[in-house]
Design a protein around this motif. Sequence first.
Motif, PDB file in Angstrom:
ATOM      1  N   LEU A  49       0.914  -1.193   0.080  1.00  0.00           N
ATOM      2  CA  LEU A  49       0.017   0.119   0.140  1.00  0.00           C
ATOM      3  C   LEU A  49       0.762   1.202   0.061  1.00  0.00           C
ATOM      4  N   PRO A  50       0.702   2.146  -0.822  1.00  0.00           N
ATOM      5  CA  PRO A  50       1.568   3.434  -0.835  1.00  0.00           C
ATOM      6  C   PRO A  50       1.448   4.188   0.438  1.00  0.00           C
ATOM      7  N   LEU A  51       2.861   4.926   0.712  1.00  0.00           N
ATOM      8  CA  LEU A  51       2.910   5.490   1.902  1.00  0.00           C
ATOM      9  C   LEU A  51       1.937   6.749   1.609  1.00  0.00           C
ATOM     10  N   GLN A  79       2.801   2.697  10.933  1.00  0.00           N
ATOM     11  CA  GLN A  79       3.983   3.298  10.523  1.00  0.00           C
ATOM     12  C   GLN A  79       4.359   3.093   9.168  1.00  0.00           C
ATOM     13  N   GLU A  80       3.969   1.841   8.464  1.00  0.00           N
ATOM     14  CA  GLU A  80       4.374   1.136   7.003  1.00  0.00           C
ATOM     15  C   GLU A  80       3.582   1.983   6.097  1.00  0.00           C
ATOM     16  N   PHE A  81       2.319   2.427   6.547  1.00  0.00           N
ATOM     17  CA  PHE A  81       1.518   3.240   5.474  1.00  0.00           C
ATOM     18  C   PHE A  81       1.291   4.479   5.544  1.00  0.00           C
ATOM     19  N   ILE A  82       1.127   5.068   7.074  1.00  0.00           N
ATOM     20  CA  ILE A  82       0.990   6.409   7.352  1.00  0.00           C
ATOM     21  C   ILE A  82       2.135   7.007   7.999  1.00  0.00           C
ATOM     22  N   LYS A  83       2.301   8.226   7.397  1.00  0.00           N
ATOM     23  CA  LYS A  83       3.221   9.407   7.887  1.00  0.00           C
ATOM     24  C   LYS A  83       2.356  10.707   8.397  1.00  0.00           C
ATOM     25  N   VAL A  84       2.422  11.060   9.697  1.00  0.00           N
ATOM     26  CA  VAL A  84       1.757  12.148  10.082  1.00  0.00           C
ATOM     27  C   VAL A  84       2.612  13.401  10.213  1.00  0.00           C
ATOM     28  N   ARG A  85       1.907  14.505   9.792  1.00  0.00           N
ATOM     29  CA  ARG A  85       2.541  15.781   9.687  1.00  0.00           C
ATOM     30  C   ARG A  85       1.482  16.722  10.423  1.00  0.00           C
ATOM     31  N   THR A  86       1.879  17.377  11.305  1.00  0.00           N
ATOM     32  CA  THR A  86       1.099  18.456  12.089  1.00  0.00           C
ATOM     33  C   THR A  86       1.141  19.621  11.098  1.00  0.00           C
ATOM     34  N   VAL A  87      -0.372  20.136  10.989  1.00  0.00           N
ATOM     35  CA  VAL A  87      -0.381  21.552  10.067  1.00  0.00           C
ATOM     36  C   VAL A  87      -1.041  22.386  11.099  1.00  0.00           C
ATOM     37  N   PRO A  88      -0.863  23.576  11.095  1.00  0.00           N
ATOM     38  CA  PRO A  88      -1.205  24.581  12.027  1.00  0.00           C
ATOM     39  C   PRO A  88      -2.721  24.939  11.812  1.00  0.00           C
ATOM     40  N   LYS A  98      -2.455  21.193  -2.306  1.00  0.00           N
ATOM     41  CA  LYS A  98      -2.331  21.748  -3.503  1.00  0.00           C
ATOM     42  C   LYS A  98      -0.414  21.412  -4.058  1.00  0.00           C
ATOM     43  N   LYS A  99       0.096  21.786  -3.265  1.00  0.00           N
ATOM     44  CA  LYS A  99       1.607  21.790  -3.366  1.00  0.00           C
ATOM     45  C   LYS A  99       2.185  20.246  -3.126  1.00  0.00           C
ATOM     46  N   GLU A 100       1.381  19.376  -2.772  1.00  0.00           N
ATOM     47  CA  GLU A 100       1.872  17.848  -2.652  1.00  0.00           C
ATOM     48  C   GLU A 100       2.707  17.534  -1.674  1.00  0.00           C
ATOM     49  N   LYS A 101       2.576  18.453  -0.737  1.00  0.00           N
ATOM     50  CA  LYS A 101       3.400  18.153   0.656  1.00  0.00           C
ATOM     51  C   LYS A 101       2.552  17.104   1.460  1.00  0.00           C
ATOM     52  N   ILE A 102       1.289  16.875   1.324  1.00  0.00           N
ATOM     53  CA  ILE A 102       0.669  15.823   1.758  1.00  0.00           C
ATOM     54  C   ILE A 102      -0.294  15.191   1.026  1.00  0.00           C
ATOM     55  N   ASP A 103      -0.534  13.859   1.148  1.00  0.00           N
ATOM     56  CA  ASP A 103      -1.508  13.263   0.373  1.00  0.00           C
ATOM     57  C   ASP A 103      -3.039  13.457   0.902  1.00  0.00           C
ATOM     58  N   ALA A 104      -3.433  13.720   2.067  1.00  0.00           N
ATOM     59  CA  ALA A 104      -4.558  13.757   2.394  1.00  0.00           C
ATOM     60  C   ALA A 104      -4.472  14.557   3.887  1.00  0.00           C
ATOM     61  N   GLY A 105      -5.708  15.329   4.048  1.00  0.00           N
ATOM     62  CA  GLY A 105      -5.504  16.267   5.572  1.00  0.00           C
ATOM     63  C   GLY A 105      -6.979  15.722   6.254  1.00  0.00           C
ATOM     64  N   LEU A 134      -6.821   6.340  -3.888  1.00  0.00           N
ATOM     65  CA  LEU A 134      -6.296   5.410  -2.903  1.00  0.00           C
ATOM     66  C   LEU A 134      -5.993   5.915  -1.640  1.00  0.00           C
ATOM     67  N   GLN A 135      -5.190   6.618  -1.685  1.00  0.00           N
ATOM     68  CA  GLN A 135      -4.673   7.304  -0.310  1.00  0.00           C
ATOM     69  C   GLN A 135      -5.855   8.090   0.614  1.00  0.00           C
ATOM     70  N   ALA A 136      -6.721   8.582  -0.070  1.00  0.00           N
ATOM     71  CA  ALA A 136      -8.019   9.089   0.161  1.00  0.00           C
ATOM     72  C   ALA A 136      -8.983   8.121   1.008  1.00  0.00           C
ATOM     73  N   SER A 137      -8.869   6.937   0.390  1.00  0.00           N
ATOM     74  CA  SER A 137      -9.803   5.909   0.731  1.00  0.00           C
ATOM     75  C   SER A 137      -9.155   5.255   2.097  1.00  0.00           C
ATOM     76  N   ILE A 138      -7.876   5.122   2.088  1.00  0.00           N
ATOM     77  CA  ILE A 138      -6.952   4.712   3.443  1.00  0.00           C
ATOM     78  C   ILE A 138      -7.447   5.488   4.635  1.00  0.00           C
ATOM     79  N   VAL A 139      -7.143   6.800   4.249  1.00  0.00           N
ATOM     80  CA  VAL A 139      -7.511   7.736   5.607  1.00  0.00           C
ATOM     81  C   VAL A 139      -8.664   7.629   5.878  1.00  0.00           C
TER      82      VAL A 139
END
Length: 404
Positions: A49-51, A79-88, A98-105, A134-139
């Motif tokens: 599954l994509p990261l 951890q194998e599938f999800i990487k979390v980034r905190t957004v303010p 939009k800048k593809e820094k994240i795959d979903a929010g 696919l990433q959206a479906s996972i989240v």
Amino acid sequence: MKSFTIAWKDLHIRLKDRKGFLMMILMPLILTAILGTALSGVMGGEEKLPLTIVGVVVQDQDELATTFVDDVLKSKDMQEFIKVRTVPSEKKAKDWLKKEKIDAGVVIPVKWSGHLKDGQLKDLTLLTDPGKSLQASIVESITTSFTDKVVTMAVSSKVVMEQLASSTPVLTGKLDMRKAAAEIAGQLQEQMKAATNSVSETPIGKRSVSSSQYYAAAMAAMFLLYNITTGAKSLLNERATETLARLLSTPTGRMQIVFGKFLGTFYFAVIQFTIFTLTTHFAFQVDWGKNLMQVAVIGLVYSFTVAGLSMLIAALIREEKTADVIGGIGIQIFAILGGSMLPLSVFPDLMQKAANITPNKWVLTSFIDIMSGTTWNTLLLPVTVLLTIGIISLSIGTVKFKLR
């Protein structure tokens, strides 16, 4: 002996036709490479599954939000599938998307669990990229699973506590309400934590099959079908040019002629299949399974079926143009219906049942089973079906075909 001479003559003619031979070999190889590569991210096999990089916006210090982020999204199982980034902020999350820094929010509202005691949670806001479904479906699967379990646990706890509060042991003072409530809450929390693993990969069979494996099998099944029209046209052409009539004037029987033409198609199909499997294995690293004998048996049986069908078509039609129509339309319909274009699993149940009439469906599913790791008993049914189709077709073709 004369049948083998006729077969060798037909095979020699087809091998000398460089354009036709290369078309029968190169086209399935090109399509296998294109389709296998294009769909490598959405089919199984050795692919993972994509990261998914998830941007999380937590608008306050809600306890449930902390639990969701730390114990679910950041858990070892994820951890194998999800990487979390905190957004303010939500605005920043949309900008990063939009800048593809994240795959979903995921935007967690203020006081998310404020009404949890009443069995209600405020709705989360899920930000997705249409190009990363696919990433959206996972989240979405993770968040929905978590919220559903939290609400279920909250409602269950509320009902149990209400029933407990009105019970005789509590009213008579024989049961400590606070102690019982703590035990019940602890057990419910343990059950919820045990059920938070909502994403997993489970192959069907001993091993899963990749997109390149699937489409290698699919293209082999589809392009071997074209030998049906090639073999039929060879017979029709020789009948139209009086070649078969001249053969009859020699000490060559009718059965020998038809069987020789059948063998010529069979030989060519076997050679085509052999070259295709070897090329896809060494050039594209396609794994055809650990039991190569099973692959060889299915390939031989399918070649027999295709050659038999070519004799049947030759017996039922009169002109080569009709054979071209069958090759252009009929085989395409068989290819689509039999799963050579799209996996059978995406079709409705009715179409999946209708696919059983196509020989390429039986050989495709057999190859997939072999790639996944299967037993000879599993292959007994498709082998029987394919042999039956081939024998019946050859018998009818031999009886009905007119040499003049």
